[in-house]
Design a protein around this motif. Structure first.
Motif, short mmCIF file in Angstrom:
data_model
loop_
_atom_site.label_atom_id
_atom_site.label_comp_id
_atom_site.label_asym_id
_atom_site.label_seq_id
_atom_site.Cartn_x
_atom_site.Cartn_y
_atom_site.Cartn_z
N GLY A 144 -6.81 2.52 10.07
CA GLY A 144 -5.38 2.21 10.20
C GLY A 144 -4.76 1.93 8.83
O GLY A 144 -3.66 2.41 8.52
N GLN A 145 -5.47 1.16 8.01
CA GLN A 145 -4.96 0.87 6.66
C GLN A 145 -4.82 2.15 5.84
O GLN A 145 -3.83 2.36 5.15
N SER A 147 -4.56 5.20 6.97
CA SER A 147 -3.53 6.04 7.58
C SER A 147 -2.14 5.60 7.11
O SER A 147 -1.29 6.44 6.78
N ARG A 148 -1.92 4.29 7.06
CA ARG A 148 -0.60 3.80 6.62
C ARG A 148 -0.35 4.17 5.16
O ARG A 148 0.74 4.54 4.77
N ARG A 149 -1.38 4.08 4.32
CA ARG A 149 -1.20 4.42 2.91
C ARG A 149 -0.95 5.92 2.73
O ARG A 149 -0.10 6.33 1.96
N GLY A 151 0.33 8.03 4.88
CA GLY A 151 1.64 8.42 5.43
C GLY A 151 1.67 9.91 5.71
O GLY A 151 0.74 10.46 6.29
#
Ligand SMILES: N[C@@H](CCC(=O)N[C@@H](CS)C(=O)NCC(=O)O)C(=O)O
Length: 217
Positions: A144-145, A147-149, A151
């Motif tokens: 998740g981390q 994936s957020r980075r 983008g």
């Protein structure tokens, strides 16, 4: 000078490309360096002649003239430093690409390896069912981390680099768990990495040796 790497004589993954020689093959393909592969059996890996190359009796190793290296991260870093194509010329961008290599190996790979161990080697333990959700959650959290980075970018920091090569190699190991599917941008990132001609050549080379082969002792 000839580059020789070691790889499993018969990879336990039957050719899925998850053994760590694949990331070294991939790096060599990306920079256009020819290489030879010396296959080693599990037994030979634990014998003194091999332990002189690799203190922990594992694959891959890398030999080039007098230079002997072990640890896939160190090997890919060496290849990226010596040849054009895997690290940016700009000093800051280069430092960030190296940081991503470390992040892949040191922050993302450990929870994935824990999950692989839990799924493959610990399933029959009495505590396995209770522990599995915790192990999976650690992987989900890390993905998740990441994936957020990432983008909607194609790669982690500008152009494809050794950081992406290492991150994609690590993420591939999580694919059999199915956890990656909850993160479409990571799944697409991995598909982009696998579509690179250099990756395909590396994958095909190990597939030619390992496909459907049972491991030897
Ligand atoms: N941190 C090492 C790990 C090497 C490793 O675990 N290699 C595995 C294959 S992917 C191996 O040789 N396993 C057999 C064993 O440990 O006996 C690296 O990145 O090179």
């Amino acid at each position: 000078m000839t580059i020789t790497i070691t790889a499993f004589e018969r990879s336990p993954d039957g050719g899925k490309g998850l053994a760590r020689d694949t990331r070294v093959r991939w790096a060599l393909e990306e920079v256009g360096q020819p290489y030879e592969v010396r296959p080693v059996s599990f037994r030979a890996m634990k014998e003194p002649a091999y332990l002189a190359l690799h203190p922990f009796g594992q694959i891959p190793t890398y030999q080039e003239g007098e230079l002997v290296l072990f640890e896939s991260g160190a090997i890919v870093f060496h290849i990226a430093e010596r040849h054009i194509g895997l690290l940016p010329a700009d000093a800051d961008a280069r430092a960030r690409a190296i940081a991503w290599m470390f992040a892949a190996l040191n922050t993302v790979e450990p929870p994935i390896l824990e999950l692989v161990t839990a799924r493959m080697l610990e399933r029959d333990r009495p505590w396995s069912a209770q522990r599995m959700p915790l192990v999976e959650e650690r992987v989900r959290h890390r993905l998740g981390q990441l994936s957020r980075r990432l983008g909607d970018a194609d790669w982690l920091d500008g152009a494809f680099s050794a950081g992406d090569l290492m991150m994609a190699s690590v993420l591939l190991r999580s694919r059999p768990s199915g956890l990656l599917e909850a993160f479409p941008n990571l799944a697409a990132y991995l598909a982009r990495a696998e579509a690179r001609p250099a990756y395909k050549r590396a994958f095909d080379a190990q597939w030619a040796v390992n496909a459907g082969m049972p491991p030897t002792g």
